[in-house]
Write a protein that holds these residues in place. Structure first.
Motif, PDB file in Angstrom:
ATOM      1  N   GLY A   1      -7.033   9.822  -7.326  1.00 60.29           N
ATOM      2  CA  GLY A   1      -7.026   9.960  -8.782  1.00 60.29           C
ATOM      3  C   GLY A   1      -6.954   8.669  -9.567  1.00 60.29           C
ATOM      4  O   GLY A   1      -7.001   8.702 -10.803  1.00 60.29           O
ATOM      5  N   ALA A   2      -6.825   7.529  -8.900  1.00 60.20           N
ATOM      6  CA  ALA A   2      -6.794   6.256  -9.621  1.00 60.20           C
ATOM      7  C   ALA A   2      -8.173   5.958 -10.195  1.00 60.20           C
ATOM      8  O   ALA A   2      -9.177   6.080  -9.487  1.00 60.20           O
ATOM      9  N   ARG A   3      -8.214   5.543 -11.454  1.00 59.35           N
ATOM     10  CA  ARG A   3      -9.501   5.311 -12.112  1.00 59.35           C
ATOM     11  C   ARG A   3      -9.652   3.892 -12.665  1.00 59.35           C
ATOM     12  O   ARG A   3     -10.647   3.572 -13.295  1.00 59.35           O
TER      13      ARG A   3
ATOM     14  N   VAL B   1       0.837  -1.202   0.000  1.00 56.21           N
ATOM     15  CA  VAL B   1       0.000   0.000   0.000  1.00 56.21           C
ATOM     16  C   VAL B   1       0.872   1.252   0.000  1.00 56.21           C
ATOM     17  O   VAL B   1       0.616   2.213  -0.737  1.00 56.21           O
ATOM     18  N   GLN B   2       1.895   1.254   0.818  1.00 53.43           N
ATOM     19  CA  GLN B   2       2.792   2.407   0.876  1.00 53.43           C
ATOM     20  C   GLN B   2       3.471   2.627  -0.480  1.00 53.43           C
ATOM     21  O   GLN B   2       3.597   3.759  -0.946  1.00 53.43           O
ATOM     22  N   LEU B   3       3.924   1.548  -1.111  1.00 53.08           N
ATOM     23  CA  LEU B   3       4.572   1.676  -2.422  1.00 53.08           C
ATOM     24  C   LEU B   3       3.602   2.223  -3.467  1.00 53.08           C
ATOM     25  O   LEU B   3       3.995   3.002  -4.341  1.00 53.08           O
ATOM     26  N   ALA B   4       2.334   1.828  -3.393  1.00 58.60           N
ATOM     27  CA  ALA B   4       1.337   2.344  -4.318  1.00 58.60           C
ATOM     28  C   ALA B   4       1.130   3.846  -4.106  1.00 58.60           C
ATOM     29  O   ALA B   4       1.032   4.621  -5.075  1.00 58.60           O
ATOM     30  N   LEU B   5       1.085   4.285  -2.851  1.00 61.95           N
ATOM     31  CA  LEU B   5       0.926   5.710  -2.545  1.00 61.95           C
ATOM     32  C   LEU B   5       2.124   6.511  -3.062  1.00 61.95           C
ATOM     33  O   LEU B   5       1.966   7.604  -3.617  1.00 61.95           O
ATOM     34  N   GLU B   6       3.308   5.964  -2.887  1.00 63.08           N
ATOM     35  CA  GLU B   6       4.498   6.646  -3.388  1.00 63.08           C
ATOM     36  C   GLU B   6       4.495   6.704  -4.914  1.00 63.08           C
ATOM     37  O   GLU B   6       4.954   7.689  -5.511  1.00 63.08           O
ATOM     38  N   GLY B   7       3.978   5.649  -5.565  1.00 62.74           N
ATOM     39  CA  GLY B   7       3.883   5.659  -7.026  1.00 62.74           C
ATOM     40  C   GLY B   7       2.911   6.708  -7.530  1.00 62.74           C
ATOM     41  O   GLY B   7       3.175   7.381  -8.539  1.00 62.74           O
ATOM     42  N   ILE B   8       1.789   6.882  -6.863  1.00 63.16           N
ATOM     43  CA  ILE B   8       0.821   7.920  -7.238  1.00 63.16           C
ATOM     44  C   ILE B   8       1.448   9.300  -7.077  1.00 63.16           C
ATOM     45  O   ILE B   8       1.303  10.185  -7.939  1.00 63.16           O
TER      46      ILE B   8
END
Length: 454
Positions: free
Chosen positions: A242-244, A178-185
């Motif tokens: 913003g992920a769609r 989850v943290q890596l996904a947030l950093e990617g966004i």
């Protein structure tokens, strides 16, 4: 009239016509060869010839080069026939010359015509790509990428929009996914904020408006359900950022609620699913409720079918190809049975036609794959995710077939993706809110990094 035959000539003595012209004498002398006596013309023709003679002159007789005769003894009928024969000969000679010229010039003419037609089709495609965005799927930057050159390449390929899945390593599942996904966004937002060439969009209308401004529209998504931490709350938070779209699984990365293409977890865990379980369906319903697209290209076949039947909105398959056409790891191979279910769901498969494994595809193979999917799923369910050479050339060659007119090509390049994005937006907030938690037994073997709930 007295004749003297022993000199080889016929002599005609003067004849006086006192009864008609008493004051005039008329003399007429005609000399000819004995050999031509047999071929003397009828009296009428002789009379005409004799009237043309002046002062006892001789009338010559020559052969016409077209097969008739010329001279004073020809009748009007013979003259016309001679001219007609001459015209026929000239026509035949002209046709022969034309055939020789055509035999030498047709290949060049055809080549020039084909080149001219290709340029006309390319002009048509370029105009069409300015009217509607060409949407390419599965774009993601690599470390130390030169974004200026990347944008230049996109413009050369006439790409108007990209789907950007935030990729998280499968090994981070149950750890810091989850943290890596947030950093990617966060990284995606910083990259697009630093350039005027790209803009993150959150709706179909924004995508089209960004294309009109001449920028590349970016539709951001999550590249694997393991990055959601088996949490509906995390899913909703990703949407707010913003992920769609969400890829339910990435390659070889089965989650506690959905099975990937090559699911090996069930060999080691008795509670691993081979499809989509009940909590997985709740995740799907929540995605539909908040207006996120469901991407299923890396699911197992059973999970694909279950998702197609459970989802309330059209699904998406990115970076894919028909399994019968390419069964490789660089694209997601989709079985024909799944393709045949797309019309019922309304979903779209985005075909990667650039390569199959290590082998580059040619334009003919790419067109064959496109037409195959059109036959199985229909023209309303195809998109693009890569092309040999360039999109413009591929589409120009595809346009040689009359079934690929203006409307059909617009659907192929991105119209179908825009349609399902709008349908997902229309369904937003029309379904009930789900607050369920994943059953503890589904994650108990991997719950070492979760705070125990009371």
């Amino acid at each position: 009239m007295n004749t003297v035959p022993n000199h080889g000539f016929i002599e005609v003595h003067p004849i006086h016509h006192h009864q008609h012209q008493p004051h005039c004498k008329q003399q007429c002398f005609v000399f000819t060869e004995i050999a031509d006596i047999v071929e003397l013309p009828p009296p009428e023709i002789t009379k005409i010839a004799s009237e043309k003679m002046q002062n006892g002159g001789l009338t010559s007789y020559t052969k016409d080069p077209c097969g008739g005769s010329s001279g004073g003894l020809d009748s009007p009928t013979d003259s016309q026939a001679s001219k007609s024969r001459c015209r026929r000969i000239l026509i035949v000679l002209g046709i022969m010359v034309l055939c020789i010229a055509m035999a030498a010039g047709i290949p060049l003419a055809l080549q020039l015509r084909q080149s001219s037609l290709l340029e006309a089709r390319l002009a048509f495609i370029r105009r069409l790509l300015t009217e509607a965005p060409l949407i390419e799927s599965s774009w993601s930057p690599v470390r130390d990428m030169n974004y200026s050159s990347s944008m230049q390449e996109m413009r050369q390929k006439y790409v108007g929009a990209v789907l950007w899945p935030i990729v998280v390593p499968c090994a981070s599942q149950y750890l810091d996914a989850v943290q890596l996904a947030l950093e990617g966004i966060d990284e995606a937002k910083r990259i697009t904020a630093g350039t005027d060439a790209m803009h993150i969009v959150e709706s179909a209308d924004e995508m089209e408006q960004t294309h009109i401004r001449g920028e590349v529209a970016v539709l951001m998504g999550i590249g694997g359900g393991h990055a959601l931490g088996t949490s509906l709350a995390v899913l909703r938070s990703m949407h707010l950022l913003g992920a769609r779209f969400v890829s339910i699984t990435s390659l070889d990365c089965t989650t506690p609620w959905a099975a990937s293409t090559r699911n090996v977890d069930y060999l080691f865990e008795g509670n691993a699913t081979i499809s989509v379980n009940d909590f997985g369906k709740i995740m799907l319903f929540e995605m539909n409720r908040i207006g996120m697209l469901i991407e299923i290209s890396h699911l197992s076949e059973a999970a694909m079918i279950a998702t197609l039947r459970a989802a309330k909105a059209p699904v998406l398959l990115i970076n894919s190809a028909p399994q019968s056409f390419c069964n490789s790891t660089n694209v997601a191979p989709i079985p024909d049975h799944v393709l045949s279910l797309l019309p019922e769901n309304g979903g779209v498969i985005m075909l990667n036609l650039e390569r199959c494994g290590d082998r580059l595809l040619n334009v003919r193979e790419a067109i064959k794959a496109i037409n195959y999917v059109r036959k199985v799923a229909g023209v309303d369910h195809i998109g693009l995710s890569g092309a040999p050479k360039s999109y413009a050339f591929l589409l120009a060659e595809l346009a040689r077939d009359r079934v690929w007119g203006n409307a059909a090509i617009k659907k192929l390049i991105g119209g179908n993706v825009v349609r399902i994005l709008r349908e997902a937006e229309t369904l937003k907030n029309r379904l009930p809110l789900y607050e369920e938690w994943i059953p503890h037994e589904l994650i108990e073997s991997n719950s070492y990094c979760r705070y125990p709930e009371s």
